[in-house]
Design an enzyme around this catalytic site. Structure first.
Site, PDB file in Angstrom:
ATOM      1  N   GLU A 731       0.824  -1.211   0.000  1.00  0.00           N
ATOM      2  CA  GLU A 731       0.000   0.000   0.000  1.00  0.00           C
ATOM      3  C   GLU A 731       0.859   1.263   0.000  1.00  0.00           C
ATOM      4  O   GLU A 731       0.531   2.252  -0.661  1.00  0.00           O
ATOM      5  CB  GLU A 731      -0.953  -0.002   1.201  1.00  0.00           C
ATOM      6  N   HIS A 734       2.099   1.938  -3.459  1.00  0.00           N
ATOM      7  CA  HIS A 734       1.071   2.478  -4.354  1.00  0.00           C
ATOM      8  C   HIS A 734       1.162   4.004  -4.447  1.00  0.00           C
ATOM      9  O   HIS A 734       0.757   4.583  -5.458  1.00  0.00           O
ATOM     10  CB  HIS A 734      -0.319   2.092  -3.862  1.00  0.00           C
ATOM     11  N   ASP A 799       3.593  -4.643  -5.332  1.00  0.00           N
ATOM     12  CA  ASP A 799       4.161  -5.877  -4.777  1.00  0.00           C
ATOM     13  C   ASP A 799       5.677  -5.797  -4.654  1.00  0.00           C
ATOM     14  O   ASP A 799       6.266  -6.418  -3.763  1.00  0.00           O
ATOM     15  CB  ASP A 799       3.784  -7.059  -5.663  1.00  0.00           C
TER      16      ASP A 799
END
Length: 903
Positions: A731, A734, A799
């Protein structure tokens, strides 16, 4: 910071010399130096041996030789038991030669860990296979019941016959995959799904309790916040349990049949044909809806059903990310993605499902109308059966003044039941046109600049004159008309206008009716024709066994979560998220953020100016863990107010779900023109997921995912950072992926990196897009469906943040070790570094049917789980070092073929 390939040695490795206190042969010696061991041996050898000494020497030599043989046999047998079958380990050998004349130490070094594994004295030359990738650490392992259970869970997940350097997903999950076949009622089963089931089971236990059983205390209730927590808890639990019981009452659902859906469809038809002007219980002027299209669409949108277009309220990222404005975009489709409209077999099935829905809706509506007519016209002659089957009623269309048409009977009426096949085919063609006019998903998900198109609201009205937007907005926000709207596509409104003008009104009405049926039929009883029709489509798209129905209680808890997730989350959090879970989970996240900031200065593709700005954005990210404060899950009164508009009847599940949908829409539209609520969440606490919200620059982790196998406050640190650390780093990353990097630290959309940094990023992004585009899934018919690397690039980059979790764990190792948080687990003969990656790989365990895999590849921005594991570790040199992978291993490619984002 050192290069990423120079990883710290495992803390499990031997560091002391194997032979200590051996003098150098050329070292000078003093006059008084005592005789050496060899000199003493030499003097003894030169002495004559007595007969008894000779006998004892021969016996000792015999026993020494015999011991060596037994030790060798035992070591060989033990090695065969531990050795993985297949792969390179069977091909390589180690040859050693031992001398007679000195005590020699044989050290066989593991090709995976470099740890000393065997020591013996012998007098023969032998050839043995290389040892297993790991060996038991010498320090004692934790033997508490919790440690034993965790170790057993990990051991049962592994498949040690697989080479981790070739197929790490199978190595980490092979045992799990064999033990978890896909249930017949599901398209996939994985750790995400299993944890969701566990969370729902806990909520089910809460909902199944008697209504008088009330949680009388909240999570850390703020002093003075409530005058009566028990009162509001009782109100909440009454609604939650009433909603659950209404879903579980299958006999009543089946007895009611399709009547609830028929009423919705009739309302759509009445609004579309201007038989009524009531939307959401509010009377509108007769002239408010000139053709009924606006009224019907507004009604559907108020129930959370996408039709023609989507409308969302979000921050204006180009001007002020915290000012909530209207976003106008393309709608969801009846099929998962536009590719399915080119699949003849799927289109044929979809068309038959739409036909079944139309036939059953029209037939039952005619019967429903007949019953009403009998009640209203008792003294009138019996209405002819054919007339009762007509829909919509005469006159049609209303502005034709009741004149008959060429395609009707002598009264201008048509039997729409008989036209259902034609209407179904036309609806499919209509949707196909909308799909072709829509943006490709890789642009929609990955290019926020292309999808940010602010225009004056008048521009939208001119581009789509068939729709009355002022009236539409008055349905939702009567006192707040926006001055401008943000389009995700400048061409879509005009394309939609053209499509509407090319389409008959009958087809548009059928489209609106089937949109409602597809979305709402799952709330009916399972014996209804509408439910069966929609289920048959889901079975085909997901590979579910026809007729297989899962546990009803699990489904009903899911509906309760969808309707009142924050309220249910209050009691879920109270049960499972106590102790130091929130603090330890937050520490993992903040440690990763700090590590990420340090790594920015070592990136070859990022210059100093961009690195400084990226660090500022990382510092500005809001971290939310566990449960929201708006609505405040600690405050029963706050939750009761939030769900005040949800009306629950224990005998009306369908209507309960509609009520919850209306509540969600009202809450969303209430934000229009207001400032962003900084405490608001997009996910409820029990959800097994997490997200990054670019305009808010926040990362959010519900309590639902902070459970095993992702996290536990009692786990060793290397497993917490490997499993939950991947979620956290994903996250965080991101915020700097292909889309997130285009938002600055305040959530505003702008190019805040230098041109050279952007060019460097784009080069590595193309590398990772190409890498994942080479992966494919089996379509179940011998064909291959390739991953769209452009669609999944943002998630793949996310990832890649796993390396930040690894570095954060390493950076905190000394402290966590001193705190006793790096304890070893019994029976797991792996280094901590290896266990870190095993913990990561395990969270993605999943069995999936080909149909579900194809649907995911076509519509989901996430790559299939197998590639989220193997694709990620192949770009991390530390993984190959941890498992001592050879330079030829599949998951240890040469550096020039790696897509390394973070150095």
């Amino acid at each position: 910071m050192a290069d990423s390939r120079d990883a710290r040695p495992s803390t499990d490795e031997e560091t002391a010399p194997l032979l200590q206190d051996v003098s150098h042969p050329d070292a000078p010696q003093s006059e008084h130096t005592p005789p050496t061991f060899s000199e003493r041996i030499s003097s003894i050898v030169q002495e004559p041996l007595s007969p008894l000494s000779k006998i004892l020497f021969v016996v000792a030599l015999f026993f020494l030789l015999l011991s060596s043989i037994f030790i060798g046999l035992f070591a060989g047998a033990q090695h065969k038991l531990n050795r993985p079958s297949g792969g390179e380990h069977e091909k390589e050998t180690i040859t050693t030669t031992i001398s007679y004349t000195a005590t020699a130490t044989l050290t066989a070094t593991s090709i995976s860990t470099g740890i000393s594994t065997a020591t013996s004295t012998t007098t023969v030359t032998s050839t043995v296979s290389p040892p297993t990738p790991t060996t038991p650490p010498e320090e004692p392992a934790c033997l508490t019941p919790q440690c034993i259970m965790l170790a057993a869970s990990v051991l049962s997940s592994l498949d040690t016959t697989q080479d981790p350097c070739e197929n790490f997903f199978d190595f980490a999950n092979g045992g799990w995959l064999k033990a978890h076949p896909i249930p017949s009622d599901k398209g996939s089963i994985g750790n995400f799904e299993l944890l969701t089931q566990d969370n729902r089971l806990l909520i089910q236990q809460i909902l199944s309790q008697d209504s008088s059983s009330v949680y009388t205390s909240a999570l850390q209730t703020e002093p003075g916040a409530l005058e009566s927590s028990e009162h509001y808890d009782e109100l909440l639990l009454r609604k939650l349990r009433g909603l659950y019981r209404s879903c579980m009452n299958e006999d009543l659902l089946n007895a009611r049949g399709q009547d609830p859906l028929i009423r919705v469809v009739r309302t759509i038809g009445d609004l579309f044909s201007r038989k009524t002007t009531v939307v959401n219980g509010v009377n509108k002027d007769e002239d408010a809806f000139p053709d009924g299209l606006t009224a019907a669409v507004a009604y559907l949108h108020s129930r959370g059903v996408d039709a023609l277009f989507s409308a969302q309220i979000e921050g204006d990222v180009g001007e002020d990310p915290n000012f909530m404005t209207l976003l106008f975009g393309q709608p969801s489709l009846g099929l998962p993605s536009k590719e399915y409209y080119d699949d003849e077999s799927i289109v044929e099935l979809y068309q038959s499902v739409l036909e079944r829905l139309l036939v059953t809706l029209y037939e039952e509506d005619a019967a429903f109308e007949a019953e009403e007519s009998e009640v209203l016209t008792v003294s009138e002659p019996t209405v002819h059966e054919d007339r009762l089957r007509v829909w919509p009623p005469w006159p049609w269309p209303p502005w034709d003044g009741g004149e008959g048409g060429d395609d009707g009977d002598e009264h201008g009426r048509r039997n729409r039941t008989e036209e259902a096949p034609i209407l179904a085919r036309n609806v499919v063609e209509f949707e196909k046109k909308i799909a072709n006019a829509s943006l490709d998903l890789d642009i929609l998900y990955q290019d926020p600049i292309a999808t940010y198109n602010p225009v004056p609201f008048s521009n939208l009205s001119k581009a789509l004159p068939e729709f009355d937007f002022k009236t539409y907005l008055s349905t939702f926000a009567p006192r707040n008309f926006p001055g401008r709207v943000i389009l995700d596509s400048l061409s879509f409104p005009e394309s939609l206008s053209r499509i509407l003008n090319e389409t008959s009104r009958d087809t548009i009405q059928a489209y609106l009716e089937t949109r409602a049926a597809l979305e709402l039929s799952p709330h009916l009883g399972t014996t209804t024709e509408a439910w069966k029709a929609v289920r048959s489509l889901e079975e085909r798209l997901r590979g579910i066994k026809p007729g297989a129905i899962g546990d009803r209680s699990e489904y009903c808890v899911g509906r309760v979560e969808a309707a009142m997730g924050f309220a249910a989350g209050r009691y879920f959090v109270k049960e499972v998220f106590g102790g130091s879970s929130r603090e330890k989970g937050t520490k993992v996240i903040t440690d990763i953020i700090e590590t990420f900031k340090l790594s920015l200065t070592n990136l070859t593709w990022m210059d100093g100016e961009s690195a400084s700005a990226a660090a500022q954005k990382a510092d500005a990210i809001r971290v939310k863990v566990g449960f929201p404060l708006s609505p405040d899950t600690r405050n029963a009164r706050s939750l009761a107010a939030y769900y005040n508009l949800v009306k629950v009847q224990e005998t009306a599940f369908f209507e309960n779900m509609l009520s919850a949908r209306v509540n969600d829409q009202i809450k969303m539209w209430f934000q229009l023109g207001k400032r962003r609520d900084p405490e608001a969440w997009e996910m409820y606490p029990s959800m097994v997921n997490a997200y990054f919200n670019p305009p808010a620059n926040e990362i959010v982790f519900p309590a639902g995912i902070l459970q095993p196998p992702f996290f536990s406050q009692d786990w060793p640190a290397y497993m917490s950072y490997g499993a939950f650390g991947q979620v956290a780093s994903h996250e965080l990353t991101h915020a700097f992926d292909s889309a997130g990097r285009l938002y600055n630290q305040n959530g505003k959309l702008e190019e805040w990196w230098t041109n050279s940094t952007s060019e460097g990023f784009n080069k590595i992004q193309k590398c990772i897009s190409d890498q994942y585009s080479s992966y494919y899934v089996d379509d179940g018919h011998g064909g291959k469906v390739y991953v769209n690397g452009n669609l999944t690039s943002g998630e793949n980059i996310g990832d890649s943040g796993l390396i930040q979790a690894f570095r954060a764990w390493k950076a905190n190792f000394q402290k966590s070790s001193a705190d006793g948080d790096e304890f070893l687990l019994p029976g797991l003969n792996y280094t901590r570094e290896q266990m870190f990656f095993i913990a990561f790989g395990r969270i993605w365990a999943q069995n999936i049917k080909p149909e579900s895999a194809v649907s995911r590849v076509r519509s989901d921005p996430h790559s299939p789980n197998r590639f989220r594991v193997d694709g990620t570790v192949s770009n991390i040199p530390e993984f190959a070092e941890a498992f001592k992978c050879s330079s030829k291993a599949k998951l240890n490619p040469p550096i020039e073929k790696r897509c390394v984002f973070w150095g």
